[in-house]
Write a protein that holds these residues in place. Structure first.
Motif, PDB file in Angstrom:
ATOM      1  N   LEU A  31     -40.313  -8.731 -30.228  1.00 50.94           N
ATOM      2  CA  LEU A  31     -39.820  -7.591 -31.020  1.00 50.94           C
ATOM      3  C   LEU A  31     -38.472  -7.922 -31.667  1.00 50.94           C
ATOM      4  CD1 LEU A  31     -40.818  -4.603 -28.687  1.00 50.94           C
ATOM      5  CD2 LEU A  31     -41.795  -5.130 -30.927  1.00 50.94           C
ATOM      6  N   GLN A  32     -37.623  -8.600 -30.923  1.00 50.79           N
ATOM      7  CA  GLN A  32     -36.313  -8.977 -31.501  1.00 50.79           C
ATOM      8  C   GLN A  32     -36.506  -9.940 -32.676  1.00 50.79           C
ATOM      9  OE1 GLN A  32     -34.081 -10.485 -28.129  1.00 50.79           O
ATOM     10  NE2 GLN A  32     -33.490  -8.442 -27.452  1.00 50.79           N
ATOM     11  N   ALA A  33     -37.398 -10.924 -32.483  1.00 51.61           N
ATOM     12  CA  ALA A  33     -37.644 -11.900 -33.549  1.00 51.61           C
ATOM     13  C   ALA A  33     -38.244 -11.198 -34.774  1.00 51.61           C
ATOM     14  CB  ALA A  33     -38.584 -12.995 -33.053  1.00 51.61           C
ATOM     15  N   GLU A  34     -39.131 -10.240 -34.524  1.00 46.58           N
ATOM     16  CA  GLU A  34     -39.786  -9.559 -35.648  1.00 46.58           C
ATOM     17  C   GLU A  34     -38.800  -8.679 -36.414  1.00 46.58           C
ATOM     18  OE1 GLU A  34     -42.288 -10.578 -36.814  1.00 46.58           O
ATOM     19  OE2 GLU A  34     -43.567  -9.085 -37.741  1.00 46.58           O
ATOM     20  N   MET A  35     -37.866  -8.053 -35.712  1.00 48.76           N
ATOM     21  CA  MET A  35     -36.851  -7.254 -36.421  1.00 48.76           C
ATOM     22  C   MET A  35     -36.016  -8.173 -37.323  1.00 48.76           C
ATOM     23  SD  MET A  35     -37.425  -4.136 -35.664  1.00 48.76           S
ATOM     24  CE  MET A  35     -39.133  -4.613 -35.527  1.00 48.76           C
TER      25      MET A  35
END
Ligand SMILES: O=C(O)CCC(=O)C(=O)O
Length: 271
Positions: A31-35
């Motif tokens: 999720l962090q990478a996708e944000m």
């Protein structure tokens, strides 16, 4: 995940529930990478305004991305994930319909909050404040210092007056009694579920690190406004009309969350 009688009682009385931990380390990293990827690809924009609802703020930044599922297989898979839907079904019943997704990213030091509002004050949402629920995901550790989500317990049934928010280019806001506000302090991967009538806000981020929160909104079918029921972008997630996403997206989406997490992590590590 089966909620305990205590958790269900607490949600019924307070109209919100914290589940922490909820997502594991790989899910949080994805999720962090996708944000970050969505930000770099230009899918976030600064909605902060200088107090007139129009002039772009030079001092505050509230980066919002709406409808991420359109640009992200990971975000598209998320609301179909069974561990989330098990909770949603227990909180609002079935059939559940996907309403929308959004994320707010608060840069270090200049990140600004999203002012107090009730989600059902937006006219295209639920017809019953208890028929809709938001799941707010702490993408990074969410603390008082970095402006975590705040809620006012037990107020979902009270309809508050909303006006145009002068600190945003499109939001509306209300002015509840803030002395009753509860900060939802969560580790990265923890979540807050809250009814659509629950007054909530986030605050400024005064720390040296950025903080993001993702909100996925769900509505029970018999409370969804006609707009939601008629539009193809609002799949049924549970109940007899649910098609695992095939009707809306032409491919099976339900059950792909874990694959998408791994795919996202592989992309980050360059595999
Ligand atoms: O994360 C935020 O700043 C606000 C989230 C929110 O209010 C919502 O999704 O309704």
């Amino acid at each position: 995940m089966k909620l305990t009688p205590g958790q269900l009682e607490s949600f019924k009385a307070n109209h919100f529930l914290l589940l922490d931990p909820f997502f594991d380390g790989d899910e949080v990293s994805a999720l962090q990478a996708e944000m970050s990827r969505l930000k770099d690809a230009g899918h976030f924009r600064n909605v902060a305004r200088d107090g007139d609802g129009k002039t772009l703020s030079q001092t505050h930044v509230n980066l919002q991305s709406f409808g991420m599922y359109e640009h992200s297989p990971l975000m598209r898979a998320l609301p179909f994930e069974s561990k989330i839907l098990e909770v949603v079904s227990q909180l609002i019943g079935d059939p559940a319909v996907f309403q929308h997704d959004q994320a707010f990213l608060k840069p270090a030091r200049q990140g600004s909050g999203t002012n107090w509002h009730q989600d059902n004050a937006y006219e295209t949402t639920t017809t019953d404040p208890f028929g809709g629920v938001a799941m707010w995901i702490a993408v990074h550790d969410a603390t008082v210092a970095n402006g975590t989500l705040h809620v006012i317990p037990g107020m979902a049934g009270e309809k508050l007056k909303h006006v145009r928010d002068p600190q945003s280019d499109h939001h509306i806001r209300c002015y509840p009694d803030e002395s009753r506000a509860v900060p939802c302090v969560l580790k990265a991967g923890g979540v807050a579920f809250f009814n659509h009538g629950t007054p909530h806000c986030t605050r400024g981020n005064s720390t040296d690190r950025e903080r993001a929160g993702i909100a996925i909104h769900f509505v029970r079918e018999n409370c969804a406004s006609l707009i939601l029921k008629s539009a193809g972008a609002h799949p049924y997630l549970t109940g007899p009309m649910a098609s695992d996403g095939t009707k809306e997206f032409g491919v099976r989406v339900a059950g792909t969350w874990r694959e998408e997490v791994e795919r996202t992590l592989d992309l980050v590590s360059g595999e």
